[in-house]
Design an enzyme around this catalytic site. Sequence first.
Site, PDB file in Angstrom:
ATOM      1  N   TYR A 148       0.852  -1.191   0.000  1.00 51.28           N
ATOM      2  CA  TYR A 148       0.000   0.000   0.000  1.00 51.28           C
ATOM      3  C   TYR A 148       0.892   1.248   0.000  1.00 51.28           C
ATOM      4  O   TYR A 148       0.779   2.128  -0.861  1.00 51.28           O
ATOM      5  CB  TYR A 148      -0.931  -0.026   1.223  1.00 51.28           C
ATOM      6  CG  TYR A 148      -1.638   1.289   1.502  1.00 51.28           C
ATOM      7  CD1 TYR A 148      -2.769   1.661   0.788  1.00 51.28           C
ATOM      8  CD2 TYR A 148      -1.175   2.164   2.493  1.00 51.28           C
ATOM      9  CE1 TYR A 148      -3.413   2.865   1.044  1.00 51.28           C
ATOM     10  CE2 TYR A 148      -1.813   3.365   2.752  1.00 51.28           C
ATOM     11  CZ  TYR A 148      -2.931   3.711   2.017  1.00 51.28           C
ATOM     12  OH  TYR A 148      -3.559   4.911   2.275  1.00 51.28           O
TER      13      TYR A 148
ATOM     14  N   LYS B 262       1.475   4.116  -2.833  1.00 51.30           N
ATOM     15  CA  LYS B 262       1.043   5.490  -2.532  1.00 51.30           C
ATOM     16  C   LYS B 262       2.198   6.455  -2.835  1.00 51.30           C
ATOM     17  O   LYS B 262       1.986   7.590  -3.250  1.00 51.30           O
ATOM     18  CB  LYS B 262       0.594   5.644  -1.070  1.00 51.30           C
ATOM     19  CG  LYS B 262      -0.722   4.981  -0.703  1.00 51.30           C
ATOM     20  CD  LYS B 262      -1.943   5.520  -1.429  1.00 51.30           C
ATOM     21  CE  LYS B 262      -2.493   6.809  -0.892  1.00 51.30           C
ATOM     22  NZ  LYS B 262      -3.772   7.187  -1.582  1.00 51.30           N
TER      23      LYS B 262
HETATM   24  N1  NAD Z   1      -8.346   5.871   6.011  1.00 52.25           N
HETATM   25  C1  NAD Z   1      -7.177   6.409   6.339  1.00 52.25           C
HETATM   26  O1  NAD Z   1      -6.744   6.378   7.498  1.00 52.25           O
HETATM   27  C2  NAD Z   1      -6.360   7.107   5.288  1.00 52.25           C
HETATM   28  C3  NAD Z   1      -5.249   7.834   5.703  1.00 52.25           C
HETATM   29  C4  NAD Z   1      -4.465   8.479   4.765  1.00 52.25           C
HETATM   30  C5  NAD Z   1      -4.825   8.427   3.411  1.00 52.25           C
HETATM   31  N2  NAD Z   1      -5.901   7.727   3.034  1.00 52.25           N
HETATM   32  C6  NAD Z   1      -6.267   7.717   1.602  1.00 52.25           C
HETATM   33  O2  NAD Z   1      -7.557   8.303   1.474  1.00 52.25           O
HETATM   34  C7  NAD Z   1      -8.238   7.755   0.358  1.00 52.25           C
HETATM   35  C8  NAD Z   1      -9.624   7.284   0.788  1.00 52.25           C
HETATM   36  O3  NAD Z   1      -9.489   6.281   1.774  1.00 52.25           O
HETATM   37  P1  NAD Z   1     -10.736   5.694   2.555  1.00 52.25           P
HETATM   38  O4  NAD Z   1     -10.265   5.421   3.936  1.00 52.25           O
HETATM   39  O5  NAD Z   1     -11.921   6.524   2.319  1.00 52.25           O
HETATM   40  O6  NAD Z   1     -10.896   4.283   1.815  1.00 52.25           O
HETATM   41  P2  NAD Z   1     -12.210   3.546   1.315  1.00 52.25           P
HETATM   42  O7  NAD Z   1     -11.797   2.136   1.031  1.00 52.25           O
HETATM   43  O8  NAD Z   1     -13.354   3.761   2.221  1.00 52.25           O
HETATM   44  O9  NAD Z   1     -12.518   4.290  -0.058  1.00 52.25           O
HETATM   45  C9  NAD Z   1     -11.815   4.045  -1.237  1.00 52.25           C
HETATM   46  C10 NAD Z   1     -12.799   4.020  -2.400  1.00 52.25           C
HETATM   47  O10 NAD Z   1     -12.065   3.775  -3.616  1.00 52.25           O
HETATM   48  C11 NAD Z   1     -12.849   2.945  -4.431  1.00 52.25           C
HETATM   49  N3  NAD Z   1     -12.010   2.247  -5.412  1.00 52.25           N
HETATM   50  C12 NAD Z   1     -11.076   1.308  -5.139  1.00 52.25           C
HETATM   51  N4  NAD Z   1     -10.550   0.860  -6.269  1.00 52.25           N
HETATM   52  C13 NAD Z   1     -11.149   1.545  -7.290  1.00 52.25           C
HETATM   53  C14 NAD Z   1     -11.033   1.501  -8.707  1.00 52.25           C
HETATM   54  N5  NAD Z   1     -10.209   0.650  -9.313  1.00 52.25           N
HETATM   55  N6  NAD Z   1     -11.792   2.336  -9.434  1.00 52.25           N
HETATM   56  C15 NAD Z   1     -12.669   3.189  -8.826  1.00 52.25           C
HETATM   57  N7  NAD Z   1     -12.824   3.264  -7.495  1.00 52.25           N
HETATM   58  C16 NAD Z   1     -12.078   2.434  -6.738  1.00 52.25           C
HETATM   59  C17 NAD Z   1     -13.519   1.984  -3.456  1.00 52.25           C
HETATM   60  O11 NAD Z   1     -14.652   1.353  -4.028  1.00 52.25           O
HETATM   61  C18 NAD Z   1     -13.843   2.898  -2.298  1.00 52.25           C
HETATM   62  O12 NAD Z   1     -15.155   3.396  -2.395  1.00 52.25           O
HETATM   63  C19 NAD Z   1      -7.329   6.651  -0.183  1.00 52.25           C
HETATM   64  O13 NAD Z   1      -6.593   7.164  -1.259  1.00 52.25           O
HETATM   65  C20 NAD Z   1      -6.384   6.353   0.965  1.00 52.25           C
HETATM   66  O14 NAD Z   1      -5.146   5.896   0.495  1.00 52.25           O
HETATM   67  C21 NAD Z   1      -6.706   7.061   3.931  1.00 52.25           C
HETATM   68  C1  LIG Z   2      -4.452  -4.554  16.110  1.00 46.65           C
HETATM   69  C2  LIG Z   2      -3.993  -3.316  16.804  1.00 46.65           C
HETATM   70  C3  LIG Z   2      -2.518  -3.321  17.107  1.00 46.65           C
HETATM   71  C4  LIG Z   2      -4.333  -2.018  16.158  1.00 46.65           C
HETATM   72  C5  LIG Z   2      -5.734  -1.882  15.606  1.00 46.65           C
HETATM   73  C6  LIG Z   2      -5.976  -0.538  14.964  1.00 46.65           C
HETATM   74  C7  LIG Z   2      -5.419  -0.463  13.558  1.00 46.65           C
HETATM   75  C8  LIG Z   2      -6.337  -1.284  12.670  1.00 46.65           C
HETATM   76  C9  LIG Z   2      -5.297   0.988  13.083  1.00 46.65           C
HETATM   77  C10 LIG Z   2      -4.417   1.837  14.004  1.00 46.65           C
HETATM   78  C11 LIG Z   2      -3.680   2.844  13.118  1.00 46.65           C
HETATM   79  C12 LIG Z   2      -4.397   2.726  11.801  1.00 46.65           C
HETATM   80  C13 LIG Z   2      -3.799   3.288  10.561  1.00 46.65           C
HETATM   81  C14 LIG Z   2      -4.112   2.733   9.315  1.00 46.65           C
HETATM   82  C15 LIG Z   2      -4.952   1.491   9.203  1.00 46.65           C
HETATM   83  C16 LIG Z   2      -5.640   1.087  10.496  1.00 46.65           C
HETATM   84  C17 LIG Z   2      -4.695   1.232  11.686  1.00 46.65           C
HETATM   85  C18 LIG Z   2      -3.448   0.388  11.488  1.00 46.65           C
HETATM   86  C19 LIG Z   2      -3.504   3.255   8.032  1.00 46.65           C
HETATM   87  C20 LIG Z   2      -2.308   2.349   7.713  1.00 46.65           C
HETATM   88  C21 LIG Z   2      -4.496   3.182   6.864  1.00 46.65           C
HETATM   89  C22 LIG Z   2      -3.903   3.759   5.591  1.00 46.65           C
HETATM   90  C23 LIG Z   2      -3.457   5.174   5.798  1.00 46.65           C
HETATM   91  O1  LIG Z   2      -2.898   5.731   4.650  1.00 46.65           O
HETATM   92  C24 LIG Z   2      -2.459   5.290   6.960  1.00 46.65           C
HETATM   93  C25 LIG Z   2      -2.076   6.764   7.170  1.00 46.65           C
HETATM   94  O2  LIG Z   2      -0.968   7.197   6.825  1.00 46.65           O
HETATM   95  O3  LIG Z   2      -2.873   7.523   7.653  1.00 46.65           O
HETATM   96  C26 LIG Z   2      -3.092   4.748   8.237  1.00 46.65           C
HETATM   97  C27 LIG Z   2      -2.205   4.887   9.465  1.00 46.65           C
HETATM   98  C28 LIG Z   2      -2.967   4.509  10.716  1.00 46.65           C
END
Ligand code: NAD
Ligand SMILES: CC(C)CCC[C@@H](C)[C@H]1CC[C@H]2C3=C(CC[C@]12C)[C@@]1(C)CC[C@H](O)[C@@H](C(=O)O)[C@@H]1CC3
Length: 346
Positions: free
Chosen positions: A145, A149
């Site tokens: 991932y 990214k």
């Molecule tokens: N959740 C976090 O903590 C976090 C932190 C930092 C960055 N991000 C980034 O934020 C963005 C949104 O994350 P999120 O947590 O809402 O995830 P999410 O999984 O809820 O949403 C992602 C969406 O992308 C869609 N998708 C996936 N593959 C696709 C494709 N091939 N074509 C079209 N759509 C597609 C999925 O159907 C989904 O609705 C992502 O780019 C993720 O990398 C998330």
């Molecule tokens: C099983 C335990 C040790 C922890 C359970 C909680 C975890 C599932 C979350 C705690 C921090 C979270 C996190 C992400 C996913 C879910 C956790 C590991 C990301 C890796 C998701 C993708 C984002 O891009 C990351 C970011 O840079 O923000 C998230 C970092 C924190």
Amino acid sequence: MLSLYPLQSSKRCAVIGGSGFLGRHLVEKLLGKGYTVSVFDIRQSYELPGVTFHQGDLCDKQALLTALQGVSLVFHCASPAPASDDKALFQRVNIQGTQTVLQACTEAGVQKVVLTSSASVVFEGTDIKDGREDLPYAKNPIDYYTETKIEQEKLVLKACDKEKGLLTVAIRPHGIFGPRDPQLVPILVDTARRGNMKFIIGDGSNLVDFTFVDNVVHGLILSAESLRPESPICGKAYHITNDEPVRFWDFMSDILVGLGYSAPRYNLPYTLVYGLALLLWLLSLLLCPLVAFKPTFTPMRVALAGKHHFYSCSRAKQDMGYKPVVGLKDGIRRTVESYPHLRHGA
Ligand SMILES: NC(=O)c1ccc[n+]([C@@H]2O[C@H](COP(=O)([O-])OP(=O)(O)OC[C@H]3O[C@@H](n4cnc5c(N)ncnc54)[C@H](O)[C@@H]3O)[C@@H](O)[C@H]2O)c1
Ligand SMILES: CC(C)CCC[C@@H](C)[C@H]1CC[C@H]2C3=C(CC[C@]12C)[C@@]1(C)CC[C@H](O)[C@@H](C(=O)O)[C@@H]1CC3
């Protein structure tokens, strides 16, 4: 140059990944601010008046071109879930797919692209304290991932070209949480229900950033509205967090206790747990042709749970006047209240 930006005031935008957790919160806020929104996603997860849904894969340029007709601003919030750990899928969607998105944007005459990147692009399992955007990208990213990214962010920032009329910016949130999050709270509760949230990895003093979803949405819209040819934000990356570093285990405990579970109590040495997680991950790779199992404690999760990782937002404050709109305590309360079905005993 003036003629390159005739739609500067247009409020027609597209959200790629708009059916997801962050995407949907963004769509709701954009509607409230008077934008007309098209959602492009491989699935449709809701219906909302004022939103046009285009179901398709972002690797399909023709499907994208249909959705981007008349659109001047694109938010790219799509990615496969980190938990899938599927190398080929990440490469196809985050790298090739993002190239396709950029080509489609150019062909459709889109003027601004705002990417949701991640602060994790600089994280490789060692402490980061008040990290700034000039930290180098992780040389040895912990998972696929993160690896993809990084490439995605580089592609989007490189595509920024004032002469061609395409402006780009990357927002790097960290640890997004809030109502409807499919990841952090559900995984945490699932781990607690299986009796595995009794332990603290390391001494429990590591500080990290968690970002309430409304603050990320605020940062995304602020960056889109600040993105102009003369603006300092063109082609740059910005950390967007709650700007309130918190002990990882205090944050987890607040959520767990808020939902009626016990807080973790017993400390385990970081290196031991990290080593075990690495072993489990290797085993899952070796055995995947025979049995499919996905360990909860992946090396990435253990590193995130046991190391410092908090980031400075001073660049976003300075260049676009960013300030979080919801504090951490309030964000935790609103999140806990939104998960009645995940409460202990529910
Ligand atoms: N959740 C976090 O903590 C976090 C932190 C930092 C960055 N991000 C980034 O934020 C963005 C949104 O994350 P999120 O947590 O809402 O995830 P999410 O999984 O809820 O949403 C992602 C969406 O992308 C869609 N998708 C996936 N593959 C696709 C494709 N091939 N074509 C079209 N759509 C597609 C999925 O159907 C989904 O609705 C992502 O780019 C993720 O990398 C998330
Ligand atoms: C099983 C335990 C040790 C922890 C359970 C909680 C975890 C599932 C979350 C705690 C921090 C979270 C996190 C992400 C996913 C879910 C956790 C590991 C990301 C890796 C998701 C993708 C984002 O891009 C990351 C970011 O840079 O923000 C998230 C970092 C924190």
